[in-house]
Design a protein around this motif. Structure first.
Motif: not given
Length: 67
Positions: A2-14, A48-53
């Motif tokens: 995998q080359q990066g975060p999945s779309n599901e993880r990005l959506l969950a973070l948003f 916390a969001f900076i750490v999660l990103i």
């Protein structure tokens, strides 16, 4: 591989960000006015969001970037 975060993880973070910075949660942090609880809470959520990103986008130690 995998080359990066999945779309599901990005959506969950948003969605987590939308909930975290919305009125109901911020109203809980408002406090009684004696201490800047709202400001401390906002900066804590922001940190916390900076750490999660960083965890979501960061490379693992020892990984090399292929050019």
């Amino acid at each position: 591989m995998q080359q990066g975060p999945s779309n599901e993880r990005l959506l969950a973070l948003f969605l987590l960000g939308v909930v975290a910075f919305n009125f109901p949660l911020l109203a809980v942090l408002e406090g009684d006015g004696n201490a800047p609880v709202l400001w401390i809470g906002l900066f804590a959520i922001w940190a916390a969001f900076i750490v999660l990103i960083r965890l979501l986008f960061g490379r693992q130690r020892g990984e090399r970037k292929d050019d």
